[in-house]
Design a protein around this motif. Structure first.
Motif, PDB file in Angstrom:
ATOM      1  N   LEU A  78       0.832  -1.201   0.000  1.00 40.58           N
ATOM      2  CA  LEU A  78       0.000   0.000   0.000  1.00 40.58           C
ATOM      3  C   LEU A  78       0.866   1.250   0.000  1.00 40.58           C
ATOM      4  O   LEU A  78       1.906   1.298   0.670  1.00 40.58           O
ATOM      5  CB  LEU A  78      -0.888   0.031   1.249  1.00 40.58           C
ATOM      6  CG  LEU A  78      -1.935  -1.063   1.407  1.00 40.58           C
ATOM      7  CD1 LEU A  78      -2.677  -0.877   2.728  1.00 40.58           C
ATOM      8  CD2 LEU A  78      -2.910  -1.057   0.247  1.00 40.58           C
ATOM      9  N   ASP A 125      -3.187   4.712  -2.161  1.00 39.92           N
ATOM     10  CA  ASP A 125      -4.154   3.847  -1.487  1.00 39.92           C
ATOM     11  C   ASP A 125      -4.822   4.532  -0.308  1.00 39.92           C
ATOM     12  O   ASP A 125      -5.903   4.110   0.120  1.00 39.92           O
ATOM     13  CB  ASP A 125      -3.461   2.563  -1.015  1.00 39.92           C
ATOM     14  CG  ASP A 125      -2.946   1.745  -2.181  1.00 39.92           C
ATOM     15  OD1 ASP A 125      -3.786   1.193  -2.921  1.00 39.92           O
ATOM     16  OD2 ASP A 125      -1.718   1.681  -2.371  1.00 39.92           O
ATOM     17  N   MET A 181     -10.786   4.531  -0.001  1.00 40.26           N
ATOM     18  CA  MET A 181      -9.382   4.775   0.317  1.00 40.26           C
ATOM     19  C   MET A 181      -9.127   4.548   1.807  1.00 40.26           C
ATOM     20  O   MET A 181     -10.012   4.698   2.648  1.00 40.26           O
ATOM     21  CB  MET A 181      -8.968   6.190  -0.101  1.00 40.26           C
ATOM     22  CG  MET A 181      -8.875   6.356  -1.609  1.00 40.26           C
ATOM     23  SD  MET A 181      -8.410   8.028  -2.144  1.00 40.26           S
ATOM     24  CE  MET A 181      -6.668   8.078  -1.687  1.00 40.26           C
TER      25      MET A 181
END
Length: 211
Positions: free
Chosen positions: A66, A82, A104
């Motif tokens: 991420l 992310d 998100m």
């Protein structure tokens, strides 16, 4: 609740990463086992955060790691990151969530039991808890809480927590014993002569304590 692998969370520091650069440090750390990379650069404006964030996104593409942007929602949206991590003095989490939308990732720093207890799991996906120890990588950090304090905060926090603040490879066992879902490190990887090897050692220790 989103499924997040927060186990090895790298926070990039532009000064400590100077030897390799933040992008190459991140690439090496993820190759070694880092599951999350946070771009933190307090001296950078939004356009510079976007530039670095896009380079990081390209470098991490296909790895599964991420990419989180510290504090800058506009940069995160422009980059297609992310998620975002905010502190208590940064953008309000409800405002951040409204800008980011439901998908998100949103992380929040907490330093006290009251703040940990007040985290809203509808808004926030994970909490960064600490600092466990004093650290020169964040000059304005709050009073260190130690591992006992870490366990107390995690016990009342309604979302998955990562430990942060002066943590090294030797602290992995204590961090997970306190109930954390991950360990956040800065200098343990960024300040290493071999970021990939440092990350691999951390990841190996994490696997051992979680097995």
């Amino acid at each position: 609740m989103k499924h997040l692998d927060l186990s090895l969370y790298l926070v990039l520091d532009p000064d400590l990463c100077a030897s390799f650069g933040m992008v190459e440090t991140a690439r090496a750390a993820v190759a070694g086992g880092a599951t999350v990379v946070q771009l933190r650069h307090k001296r950078a404006n939004t356009s510079r955060m976007i530039e670095t964030g896009r380079a990081l996104k390209m470098a991490l593409s296909g790895t599964g790691a991420l990419l989180i942007i510290n504090d800058d929602v506009e940069a995160a949206l422009a980059v297609g990151a992310d998620g975002v991590h905010v502190g208590q003095e940064d953008l309000d989490v409800c405002m951040a969530r409204a800008r980011l939308g439901p998908d998100m990732v949103l992380g929040l720093s907490v330093e006290t039991q009251a703040l940990a207890r007040a985290v809203d799991p509808v808004v926030v996906d994970y909490a960064g808890v600490g600092p466990v120890f004093a650290t020169p990588t964040k000059a304005d950090h709050k009073q260190p809480i130690g591992f006992d304090g870490l366990a107390c905060l995690i016990a009342v926090c309604p979302v998955p927590a990562i430990a942060i603040g002066g943590l090294k490879t030797d602290h992995v066992c204590d961090v997970f014993a306190a109930g954390a879902k991950g360990i956040a490190v800065v200098s343990a990887i960024c300040g290493s002569a071999d970021p990939e090897a440092a990350s691999r050692q951390l990841a190996s220790n994490i696997r051992k304590v979680r097995s």
